[in-house]
Design a protein around this motif. Structure first.
Motif, PDB file in Angstrom:
ATOM      1  N   ASP A  44      21.525  -3.792   4.084  1.00 14.19           N
ATOM      2  CA  ASP A  44      21.154  -2.680   4.943  1.00 14.19           C
ATOM      3  C   ASP A  44      19.684  -2.696   5.364  1.00 14.19           C
ATOM      4  OD1 ASP A  44      23.699  -1.611   4.886  1.00 14.19           O
ATOM      5  OD2 ASP A  44      23.314  -0.461   3.067  1.00 14.19           O
ATOM      6  N   VAL A  45      18.878  -3.569   4.766  1.00 13.32           N
ATOM      7  CA  VAL A  45      17.454  -3.600   5.080  1.00 13.32           C
ATOM      8  C   VAL A  45      17.194  -4.631   6.167  1.00 13.32           C
ATOM      9  CG1 VAL A  45      15.138  -3.980   4.168  1.00 13.32           C
ATOM     10  CG2 VAL A  45      16.879  -2.900   2.738  1.00 13.32           C
ATOM     11  N   PRO A  46      16.532  -4.267   7.269  1.00 11.13           N
ATOM     12  CA  PRO A  46      16.244  -5.229   8.333  1.00 11.13           C
ATOM     13  C   PRO A  46      15.481  -6.435   7.804  1.00 11.13           C
ATOM     14  CG  PRO A  46      15.763  -2.997   9.073  1.00 11.13           C
ATOM     15  CD  PRO A  46      16.062  -2.915   7.604  1.00 11.13           C
ATOM     16  N   MET A  47      15.818  -7.607   8.320  1.00 11.90           N
ATOM     17  CA  MET A  47      15.205  -8.841   7.865  1.00 11.90           C
ATOM     18  C   MET A  47      13.691  -8.806   7.972  1.00 11.90           C
ATOM     19  SD  MET A  47      13.674 -11.917   8.781  1.00 11.90           S
ATOM     20  CE  MET A  47      13.982 -12.002  10.541  1.00 11.90           C
ATOM     21  N   ILE A  48      13.163  -8.212   9.041  1.00 12.82           N
ATOM     22  CA  ILE A  48      11.719  -8.206   9.232  1.00 12.82           C
ATOM     23  C   ILE A  48      11.022  -7.412   8.128  1.00 12.82           C
ATOM     24  CG2 ILE A  48      11.706  -6.198  10.772  1.00 12.82           C
ATOM     25  CD1 ILE A  48       9.539  -9.393  11.034  1.00 12.82           C
ATOM     26  N   GLU A  49      11.688  -6.378   7.605  1.00 12.39           N
ATOM     27  CA  GLU A  49      11.103  -5.626   6.500  1.00 12.39           C
ATOM     28  C   GLU A  49      11.163  -6.438   5.206  1.00 12.39           C
ATOM     29  OE1 GLU A  49      12.436  -1.638   6.048  1.00 12.39           O
ATOM     30  OE2 GLU A  49      12.290  -1.169   8.180  1.00 12.39           O
ATOM     31  N   ARG A  50      12.257  -7.166   5.018  1.00 12.92           N
ATOM     32  CA  ARG A  50      12.342  -8.049   3.855  1.00 12.92           C
ATOM     33  C   ARG A  50      11.248  -9.110   3.912  1.00 12.92           C
ATOM     34  NH1 ARG A  50      17.114  -7.906   0.892  1.00 12.92           N
ATOM     35  NH2 ARG A  50      18.796  -6.645   1.784  1.00 12.92           N
ATOM     36  N   PHE A  51      11.028  -9.635   5.097  1.00  7.47           N
ATOM     37  CA  PHE A  51       9.997 -10.659   5.264  1.00  7.47           C
ATOM     38  C   PHE A  51       8.613 -10.097   4.937  1.00  7.47           C
ATOM     39  CE2 PHE A  51       6.846 -12.831   7.953  1.00  7.47           C
ATOM     40  CZ  PHE A  51       7.009 -14.138   7.503  1.00  7.47           C
ATOM     41  N   ALA A  52       8.314  -8.905   5.449  1.00  8.13           N
ATOM     42  CA  ALA A  52       7.009  -8.305   5.190  1.00  8.13           C
ATOM     43  C   ALA A  52       6.771  -8.097   3.700  1.00  8.13           C
ATOM     44  CB  ALA A  52       6.893  -6.977   5.943  1.00  8.13           C
ATOM     45  N   GLN A  53       7.794  -7.633   3.001  1.00  7.91           N
ATOM     46  CA  GLN A  53       7.627  -7.422   1.567  1.00  7.91           C
ATOM     47  C   GLN A  53       7.483  -8.745   0.817  1.00  7.91           C
ATOM     48  OE1 GLN A  53      10.750  -5.906  -1.208  1.00  7.91           O
ATOM     49  NE2 GLN A  53       9.392  -4.131  -1.355  1.00  7.91           N
ATOM     50  N   ALA A  54       8.219  -9.772   1.255  1.00  9.54           N
ATOM     51  CA  ALA A  54       8.104 -11.083   0.619  1.00  9.54           C
ATOM     52  C   ALA A  54       6.703 -11.660   0.801  1.00  9.54           C
ATOM     53  CB  ALA A  54       9.154 -12.036   1.197  1.00  9.54           C
ATOM     54  N   VAL A  55       6.129 -11.477   1.983  1.00 12.20           N
ATOM     55  CA  VAL A  55       4.764 -11.943   2.235  1.00 12.20           C
ATOM     56  C   VAL A  55       3.776 -11.194   1.350  1.00 12.20           C
ATOM     57  CG1 VAL A  55       2.918 -12.033   3.946  1.00 12.20           C
ATOM     58  CG2 VAL A  55       5.240 -12.722   4.586  1.00 12.20           C
TER      59      VAL A  55
ATOM     60  N   SER B 237       2.488  -3.544  -0.871  1.00 12.82           N
ATOM     61  CA  SER B 237       3.369  -3.573   0.282  1.00 12.82           C
ATOM     62  C   SER B 237       3.220  -2.312   1.109  1.00 12.82           C
ATOM     63  CB  SER B 237       4.829  -3.721  -0.160  1.00 12.82           C
ATOM     64  OG  SER B 237       5.666  -3.755   0.971  1.00 12.82           O
ATOM     65  N   VAL B 238       3.171  -2.489   2.437  1.00  9.94           N
ATOM     66  CA  VAL B 238       3.119  -1.346   3.342  1.00  9.94           C
ATOM     67  C   VAL B 238       4.510  -1.005   3.865  1.00  9.94           C
ATOM     68  CG1 VAL B 238       0.770  -1.837   4.066  1.00  9.94           C
ATOM     69  CG2 VAL B 238       2.675  -2.845   5.322  1.00  9.94           C
ATOM     70  N   ASN B 239       5.510  -1.745   3.384  1.00 11.85           N
ATOM     71  CA  ASN B 239       6.880  -1.509   3.843  1.00 11.85           C
ATOM     72  C   ASN B 239       7.726  -0.985   2.696  1.00 11.85           C
ATOM     73  OD1 ASN B 239       7.335  -2.787   6.751  1.00 11.85           O
ATOM     74  ND2 ASN B 239       5.849  -4.037   5.642  1.00 11.85           N
ATOM     75  N   ASP B 240       8.212   0.219   2.838  1.00  6.24           N
ATOM     76  CA  ASP B 240       9.069   0.831   1.821  1.00  6.24           C
ATOM     77  C   ASP B 240      10.513   0.554   2.204  1.00  6.24           C
ATOM     78  OD1 ASP B 240      10.145   2.285  -0.211  1.00  6.24           O
ATOM     79  OD2 ASP B 240       9.725   4.250   0.689  1.00  6.24           O
ATOM     80  N   MET B 241      11.113  -0.451   1.573  1.00 11.20           N
ATOM     81  CA  MET B 241      12.451  -0.895   1.955  1.00 11.20           C
ATOM     82  C   MET B 241      13.508  -0.067   1.238  1.00 11.20           C
ATOM     83  SD  MET B 241      12.208  -4.996   2.324  1.00 11.20           S
ATOM     84  CE  MET B 241      12.608  -5.225   0.600  1.00 11.20           C
ATOM     85  N   LYS B 242      14.038   0.905   1.915  1.00 11.47           N
ATOM     86  CA  LYS B 242      15.072   1.757   1.349  1.00 11.47           C
ATOM     87  C   LYS B 242      16.379   1.539   2.110  1.00 11.47           C
ATOM     88  CE  LYS B 242      11.853   5.443  -0.012  1.00 11.47           C
ATOM     89  NZ  LYS B 242      11.501   6.867   0.168  1.00 11.47           N
ATOM     90  N   ASN B 243      17.467   1.475   1.381  1.00 10.75           N
ATOM     91  CA  ASN B 243      18.764   1.408   2.040  1.00 10.75           C
ATOM     92  C   ASN B 243      18.978   2.669   2.856  1.00 10.75           C
ATOM     93  OD1 ASN B 243      19.261  -1.051   0.910  1.00 10.75           O
ATOM     94  ND2 ASN B 243      20.504  -0.248  -0.754  1.00 10.75           N
ATOM     95  N   SER B 244      19.482   2.489   4.045  1.00 10.79           N
ATOM     96  CA  SER B 244      19.616   3.634   4.941  1.00 10.79           C
ATOM     97  C   SER B 244      20.834   3.454   5.823  1.00 10.79           C
ATOM     98  CB  SER B 244      18.360   3.770   5.815  1.00 10.79           C
ATOM     99  OG  SER B 244      18.543   4.754   6.798  1.00 10.79           O
ATOM    100  N   GLU B 245      21.406   4.547   6.239  1.00  9.85           N
ATOM    101  CA  GLU B 245      22.535   4.488   7.161  1.00  9.85           C
ATOM    102  C   GLU B 245      22.075   4.516   8.616  1.00  9.85           C
ATOM    103  OE1 GLU B 245      25.162   7.625   6.231  1.00  9.85           O
ATOM    104  OE2 GLU B 245      25.742   6.843   4.271  1.00  9.85           O
TER     105      GLU B 245
END
Length: 452
Positions: A104-115, A123-131
């Protein structure tokens, strides 16, 4: 742009395989890296990103090879894209950091957190599952895209489950950017110097919808794409707007009205995947249209977008050798392609993708598939010549893309035909020209007006 963080002497490099959307995602990922202070370098970069493709077996093999080569060049190899979903174990074995294309998490947000994790940054990206079906802009672009025509991703995800396609098992969640966000991103791309923007997505017709299945859409009559064309066409300085690929059933009268109303910015060209000219095969593929539907859509497109006797350009994708495809089925595909009169056909041999329904069916002999591919490639040359002949004597607008080194350039006109001409322009310029010669392998023109 002031970086969020200062990362001393950190560099990155990209290897991108696959479709236009992958190139749009590269730009988004590059913006994430630049926002953190990294700079591009192909010499032993700290982060080597391999943005993969696995839509076919050949694409997956190229992705594996690209990852192996990257290991020899970069200090840390980030593997992103569809290969991480189809071949996760291999990606994990070959790469250092895997950004999976799933969930459910957009790839670009996963990438930002991985970096951020790799650089040991907060991390400036709070990756939360969302509908939510929103597709966020991770950060606006800071540099021009690699291509003269800038790809802009407006949508992601597919749940149509064509029986030959693995993508719905990888990019499972459908998301769309808001119209306001697309306008903001398009404005930035024009400010960076791009005069043409190409909308990209996995299933572009699902833009603004929660599903690609039209029978299940909550608001099937909503014309989000038409509204998007109306909005982006108003961006100051934008000269051309093109859409990369459309399912035939998504070409509606309101969409064509929007294309007509926003000419000449919205170009007279549509890429409409056919896949097969046989209704029997289309049903086995689980496509959402039949041949009669497709032909009605082509007729409507030609009626609305023909200008001064010149019909719109239509390009397509065709799969040869799909399981159960008979000689008669293939003959129907050849006949149908001739009736449409494509400018160009992307011809693919059927590729087995583990996890799809079509892998369970009896496969055709390789020599049969190869012969059908070759037959369609020959037809492609004939149909392309026929369409381009209609350009003779016509005024076209050519975007300069490839410097041939002798004062000549190659570039695409608004009808997507590749044009060769002599001019003193520079890459990215648009030149008005008159088509003077059409050959099997080239279309020649002479400039007639000043460069834009």
């Amino acid at each position: 742009m002031v970086p969020l963080f200062t990362v001393m002497e950190k560099t990155f490099n990209f290897k991108v395989l696959g479709c236009r959307m992958n190139h749009a995602e590269q730009r988004e990922m590059e913006s994430v890296l630049r926002e953190r202070g990294l700079t591009p370098s192909s010499v032993e970069p700290d982060i080597e990103v391999v943005h993969t493709c696995s839509v076919t077996g050949q694409a997956a093999a190229k992705s594996r090879n690209a990852i192996r080569r990257a290991k020899k060049n970069g200090k840390a190899v980030f593997v992103t894209g569809c290969f991480t979903g189809t071949d996760p174990k291999v990606a994990q074995e070959l790469g250092d950091v895997i950004v999976k294309q799933e969930g459910d998490v957009p790839m670009i947000e996963r990438f930002a957190q991985a970096v951020d994790a790799f650089l040991e940054l907060p991390s400036v990206n709070d990756m939360k599952n969302s509908e939510t079906v929103s597709l966020p802009i991770a950060t606006l672009p800071t540099t021009k895209a690699n291509h003269v025509r800038a790809e802009l991703r407006i949508q992601d995800g597919c749940d149509a489950h064509c029986t030959f396609c693995i993508i719905p098992k990888i990019r499972t969640t459908l998301r769309s950017k808001t119209i306001d966000d697309v306008v903001t991103e398009a404005t930035r791309l024009v400010e960076l110097g791009h005069q043409e923007i190409v909308f990209t997505g996995v299933f572009i017709g699902a833009f603004g919808h929660e599903t690609a299945l039209r029978r299940k859409q909550k608001t099937p009559d909503a014309e989000h794409l038409a509204d998007l064309f109306d909005a982006v066409a108003q961006v100051n300085g934008l000269k051309r707007l093109r859409i990369s690929s459309m399912e035939p059933g998504d070409v509606t009268e309101p969409l064509l009205d929007a294309m007509v109303a926003n000419q000449p910015i919205v170009v007279p060209h549509l890429h409409l995947p056919l896949q097969s000219g046989s209704d029997q095969v289309l049903r086995k593929m689980n496509r959402q249209y039949g041949i009669e539907d497709y032909m009605e859509m082509v007729a409507m497109t030609k009626e609305r977008l023909t200008v001064d006797g010149l019909p719109p350009a239509i390009t397509t994708d065709i799969i040869c050798g799909f399981p159960t495809e008979t000689d008669e089925d293939f003959a129907q595909t050849v006949k149908f392609a001739k009736e449409v009169g494509y400018l160009h056909m992307h011809v693919f041999p059927y590729s087995i993708r583990t996890g799809t329904a079509a892998t369970r069916w009896k496969q055709l002999p390789t020599p049969v598939v190869r012969e059908r591919v070759n037959q369609l490639l020959e037809l492609d040359e004939t149909l392309s010549l026929s369409y381009r002949t209609q350009l003779l004597g016509k005024q076209v607008e050519v975007m300069l893309e490839q410097d041939l080194g002798d004062g000549s350039w190659k570039g695409r006109c608004e009808h997507y035909a590749e044009i060769t001409l002599k001019t003193s322009g520079a890459k990215g310029n648009i030149v008005s020209a008159k088509v003077t010669e059409v050959h099997l392998d080239s279309t020649l023109a002479i400039p007639t007006l000043q460069i834009i």
